[in-house]
Design an enzyme around this catalytic site. Structure first.
Site, PDB file in Angstrom:
ATOM      1  CG  HIS A 216      21.752  23.233  40.526  1.00 20.33           C
ATOM      2  ND1 HIS A 216      22.351  22.008  40.523  1.00 20.33           N
ATOM      3  CD2 HIS A 216      22.510  24.011  39.708  1.00 20.33           C
ATOM      4  CE1 HIS A 216      23.427  22.035  39.750  1.00 20.33           C
ATOM      5  NE2 HIS A 216      23.541  23.245  39.259  1.00 20.33           N
ATOM      6  CB  SER A 220      20.908  27.403  32.927  1.00 24.82           C
ATOM      7  OG  SER A 220      21.824  26.819  33.779  1.00 24.82           O
ATOM      8  CE  LYS A 244      29.503  24.976  24.298  1.00 22.70           C
ATOM      9  NZ  LYS A 244      28.225  25.257  23.626  1.00 22.70           N
ATOM     10  CG  ASP A 245      31.403  24.047  31.842  1.00 20.37           C
ATOM     11  OD1 ASP A 245      31.094  24.927  31.012  1.00 20.37           O
ATOM     12  OD2 ASP A 245      30.687  23.754  32.822  1.00 20.37           O
ATOM     13  CD  GLU A 288      45.645  46.188  40.680  1.00 22.11           C
ATOM     14  OE1 GLU A 288      46.512  46.946  40.225  1.00 22.11           O
ATOM     15  OE2 GLU A 288      45.698  44.952  40.597  1.00 22.11           O
TER      16      GLU A 288
HETATM   17  C1  HEM Z   1      38.548  36.031  45.899  1.00 24.76           C
HETATM   18  C2  HEM Z   1      39.740  35.603  45.920  1.00 24.76           C
HETATM   19  C3  HEM Z   1      40.958  36.494  46.008  1.00 24.76           C
HETATM   20  C4  HEM Z   1      41.249  37.658  45.326  1.00 24.76           C
HETATM   21  C5  HEM Z   1      40.380  38.352  44.290  1.00 24.76           C
HETATM   22  C6  HEM Z   1      42.563  38.079  45.775  1.00 24.76           C
HETATM   23  C7  HEM Z   1      43.236  39.224  45.330  1.00 24.76           C
HETATM   24  C8  HEM Z   1      44.520  39.606  45.705  1.00 24.76           C
HETATM   25  C9  HEM Z   1      45.267  40.686  45.132  1.00 24.76           C
HETATM   26  C10 HEM Z   1      44.770  41.646  44.038  1.00 24.76           C
HETATM   27  C11 HEM Z   1      46.495  40.721  45.738  1.00 24.76           C
HETATM   28  C12 HEM Z   1      47.660  41.660  45.438  1.00 24.76           C
HETATM   29  C13 HEM Z   1      48.533  40.973  44.428  1.00 24.76           C
HETATM   30  C14 HEM Z   1      49.901  41.530  44.332  1.00 24.76           C
HETATM   31  O1  HEM Z   1      50.066  42.586  43.689  1.00 24.76           O
HETATM   32  O2  HEM Z   1      50.804  40.900  44.893  1.00 24.76           O
HETATM   33  C15 HEM Z   1      46.513  39.665  46.706  1.00 24.76           C
HETATM   34  C16 HEM Z   1      47.590  39.382  47.530  1.00 24.76           C
HETATM   35  C17 HEM Z   1      47.583  38.400  48.505  1.00 24.76           C
HETATM   36  N1  HEM Z   1      46.593  37.478  48.762  1.00 24.76           N
HETATM   37 FE1  HEM Z   1      44.846  37.322  47.760  1.00 24.76          FE
HETATM   38  N2  HEM Z   1      43.035  37.191  46.714  1.00 24.76           N
HETATM   39  C18 HEM Z   1      42.082  36.216  46.891  1.00 24.76           C
HETATM   40  C19 HEM Z   1      42.163  35.137  47.756  1.00 24.76           C
HETATM   41  C20 HEM Z   1      43.166  34.945  48.710  1.00 24.76           C
HETATM   42  C21 HEM Z   1      43.176  33.926  49.721  1.00 24.76           C
HETATM   43  C22 HEM Z   1      42.092  32.884  49.904  1.00 24.76           C
HETATM   44  C23 HEM Z   1      44.334  34.090  50.461  1.00 24.76           C
HETATM   45  C24 HEM Z   1      44.858  33.329  51.675  1.00 24.76           C
HETATM   46  C25 HEM Z   1      44.288  32.356  52.227  1.00 24.76           C
HETATM   47  C26 HEM Z   1      45.054  35.190  49.898  1.00 24.76           C
HETATM   48  C27 HEM Z   1      46.284  35.635  50.347  1.00 24.76           C
HETATM   49  C28 HEM Z   1      46.997  36.679  49.799  1.00 24.76           C
HETATM   50  C29 HEM Z   1      48.288  37.107  50.239  1.00 24.76           C
HETATM   51  C30 HEM Z   1      49.106  36.500  51.381  1.00 24.76           C
HETATM   52  C31 HEM Z   1      48.658  38.198  49.430  1.00 24.76           C
HETATM   53  C32 HEM Z   1      49.946  39.055  49.536  1.00 24.76           C
HETATM   54  C33 HEM Z   1      51.075  38.498  48.800  1.00 24.76           C
HETATM   55  C34 HEM Z   1      51.198  39.170  47.459  1.00 24.76           C
HETATM   56  O3  HEM Z   1      51.094  40.387  47.388  1.00 24.76           O
HETATM   57  O4  HEM Z   1      51.448  38.461  46.478  1.00 24.76           O
HETATM   58  N3  HEM Z   1      44.314  35.692  48.847  1.00 24.76           N
HETATM   59  N4  HEM Z   1      45.299  38.998  46.661  1.00 24.76           N
END
Ligand code: HEM
Lengths: 423, 258
Positions: A216, A220, A244-245, A288
């Protein structure tokens, strides 16, 4: 400066708050009347999509964390419990797991947009660099998240990637032990990864805020890559770009929903449905999909330390890209030669992604090396030289001259004066 | 227009790339190409074939459950393949599960619908001790944990034969053309007429394999039918919403020359 803000809002409650804390005025300025180039194409949706995606990840993540158990003995089963026993747990988990893939798809397209239209150039260098920090944080977050379900790929992926640090001379092995909290990936590792996986998304929120704040200030870029010359070149953000978004968000949600409801395991590896077993290495350890190009670069170098350095280097070059590209012209529209090279780069990255998924044998080794070589040549040699040699096409005088033959027309509804815009 | 063409190219490239990656990402597990079967639950709407899944439960109960656990599943999950509350109570009560008796000592009691499926062995060591050192994996998510899913399980169960001449088999190992490495510790579990189906279906090996693979597909993803049903609604709604939003966008932008 001390003093109450002179609020222009008619609603007495809003006015009362705004007088003391002018957040409504700020929102109105930054997202309401904010002057935005009128010639965006749909590539300019992807920043907003990434924001939506981040919010979705945080919301679903917090709900998952209410039911997940970061304990090597319980983690795998707790994920199954989420899938089976928690109300709509399967939906929350599939949204979160596929959300990570969606996040990288959206972010990679967003980044490609920047490369294609030269959005990293003066004066948006810092904005771009903050974007690269976001990418790094996302990678760290996703890597640690993938460890949490504690399947075979979680465990062995974590082992392979953390082991990379052992390539550092002298202190490497100590660093790895320190990262693990033990002498192998185990319960301590899982616990700290969970803690960091919860923390980093909120750091991301902060960095995204800086990204938008920087945007900002500079305003852009746009598909023509020329600066806004005056109010005739812009539209107020609302309603033009809010609507548009919204179209983009609908399409994004549509793709997302198809993944979640019909092919929820499209991106996942069968091995991650096998509980982590330190005694059995899977036939092949494949990260991945969004890490595959970097993984391929890592494995293209016969030396471990060299490979690690090249892998981090592939992101580091993005960091200094604003100074590697010596051309003053931003948009590929007016850089016919650069455009060819950029498509070569895309092909190289896709090739690297494919190579990363294969055992480093035979043809894949050579393909990986050629693509790695091109990746670095592109940034380190072609870009600096091309900027000096390329004959670019003539730039239009202004955005509205290009879009309105014969010069700027009257302003549509309340376009404000300053040349700035949206995210 | 130009940008749309460009966008479509990019998307196409990404799509191709990801397909390539997925095909590429699958390690060479199965030895022989898996025959593809017709499964009721394939496709965006397909439900589980209730009759096949119920027969499959019978096969699991009478054969597989002697060695394989199904730890993530509960007896109450059987409602999803059409068993009535009474039938579930009865089938649960036909086995006993470990518990703690009123005197505080370990005891056994008949299972309830809310119990997890009973595991055949109390732990890994017990399983290995009973099975000549081999460990039968838990089957709760086996069809998600193997490339090919139901096709693989079906092929595995029907893929037994004598080893080709000259192949040296390990001690207690069985030849199976679909198992990676072709030597599997699981003895051929299914024969023609292994079970007598309650519904009178002739119990060929192929039929039993197909049925138990259907049952295990359900156990791996009990949410599948609800998920697809909800998906249809969500997708239709989003298509509608996209249409409206696009119309509004056109309207809002109609006063802009661009
Ligand atoms: C930038 C944002 C985020 C990304 C890119 C991300 C990515 C991931 C990925 C790739 C997995 C494994 C998925 C699977 O195969 O189950 C995962 C699991 C998990 N994430 Fe995140 N996550 C994000 C944000 C968060 C936040 C903010 C929380 C909690 C406050 C969180 C909690 C969990 C938990 C508890 C799991 C394990 C449960 C599961 O495997 O389904 N994540 N996350």
């Amino acid at each position: 400066m001390v003093g109450l803000h002179k609020s222009e809002f008619a609603n007495p409650v809003i006015n009362w708050i705004d007088t003391r804390l002018p957040i409504f005025t700020m929102m109105q300025k930054e997202y309401g009347v904010f002057p935005t180039p009128k010639n965006f194409n749909y590539f300019w949706n992807f920043g907003a999509l990434a924001m939506v995606n981040l919010v979705i990840m945080i919301v679903t993540g917090i709900v998952l964390a209410m039911n997940y158990k970061p304990d090597a003995a319980l983690a795998f089963d707790s994920v199954q419990r989420i899938m089976r026993d928690v109300n709509f747990g399967w939906m929350i988990r599939y949204v979160h797991a596929n959300g990570a893939s969606m996040f990288f798809i959206v972010t990679y397209i967003h980044l490609f947009r920047g490369l294609y239209y030269g959005s990293y150039k003066m004066p948006r260098e810092l904005l771009w660099m903050i974007g690269v920090v976001i990418l790094l944080l996302m990678m760290a977050t996703a890597f640690m998240g993938y460890v949490l379900p504690w399947g075979q790929m979680s465990y062995w992926g974590a082992t392979v990637i953390t082991n990379l640090f052992s390539a550092i001379p002298v202190v490497g092995n100590s660093i790895v032990t320190w990262l693990w909290g033990g002498f192998a990936v185990g319960d301590a590792t899982l616990n700290r990864f969970f803690s960091l996986h919860y923390l980093l998304p909120f750091v991301l929120v902060g960095v995204v805020f800086l990204h938008v704040a920087a945007l900002h200030i500079t305003g852009s870029n746009n598909p023509l890559g020329i600066e806004v010359k005056g109010p005739q070149d812009t539209l107020p953000f609302h309603p033009y770009y809010t609507v548009k978004d919204s179209v983009g968000i609908c399409v994004f949600l549509l793709v997302f929903a198809v993944l979640v409801f019909f092919v929820p395991n499209f991106f996942s590896s069968p091995d991650n449905f096998i509980p982590a077993n330190p005694l059995a290495t899977p036939a092949e350890i494949v990260p991945e999909w969004y890490f595959l190009p970097f993984y391929a670069i890592l494995r293209s170098v016969p030396n471990k330390l060299g490979g690690v350095m090249m892998m981090f280097g592939s992101i580091a070059v993005l960091f200094v890209l604003p100074w590697l590209d010596t051309s003053k012209v931003r948009s590929c529209k007016f850089r016919p030669v650069y455009r060819q090279f950029l498509f070569l780069l895309v092909i190289a990255v896709i090739t690297l992604g494919t190579v990363g998924a294969h055992r480093p044998e035979g043809i894949w080794v050579y393909l990986g090396r050629v693509a790695t070589l091109y990746y670095f040549l592109h940034f380190l040699v072609i870009l600096p030289v091309l900027g000096k040699l390329e004959r670019t096409l003539p730039l239009p005088e202004s955005i509205s001259r290009k879009v309105l033959p014969g010069g700027g027309g009257p302003l549509p509804g309340g376009a404000a004066a300053k040349p700035m815009e949206k995210m | 227009m130009r940008s749309l063409v460009l966008a479509s190219h990019v998307l196409a490239a990404l799509g191709l790339a990801s397909m390539g990656l997925l095909a590429a990402g699958t390690p060479a597990r199965a030895q022989e190409a898996l025959p593809h079967q017709e499964w009721s639950f394939n496709g965006p709407f397909g439900p589980f074939d209730r009759a096949a899944a119920q027969r499959g439960y019978q096969v699991y109960k009478e054969v597989c459950s002697n060695c394989h656990s199904l730890k993530a599943a509960y007896y109450r999950d059987l409602a999803g393949i059409g068993l009535s509350a009474e039938q579930i109570k009865a089938t649960a009560a036909s086995v006993t599960v470990p518990d703690i008796g009123p005197d505080g000592a370990p005891a056994e009691r008949p299972a309830l619908p809310s119990d997890h499926f009973r595991s055949p062995f109390p732990n890994e060591l017990a399983a290995r001790a009973a099975l000549n050192g081999a460990l039968p994996p838990d089957l709760s998510v086996i069809e998600l944990a193997r490339e090919g899913g139901a096709d693989y399980v079906d092929a595995l169960l029907t893929g037994y034969s004598d080893p080709p001449a000259g192949m040296k088999m390990g001690d207690g190992m069985n030849y199976n053309k679909y198992f990676p490495g072709n030597q599997i510790a699981m003895p051929r579990p299914l024969q023609d007429g292994q079970v007598t189906y309650a519904d009178g279906t002739p119990a060929s090996t192929a039929q039993e394999a197909h049925d138990v693979a259907t049952f295990l597909a359900y156990i791996a993803q009990p949410e599948m039918e609800a998920r697809k049903r909800m998906g249809v609604k969500v997708v239709l709604f989003l298509i509608f919403l996209t249409g409206i939003t696009y119309a509004v966008k056109r309207k809002v932008w109609s006063d802009v020359d661009h």
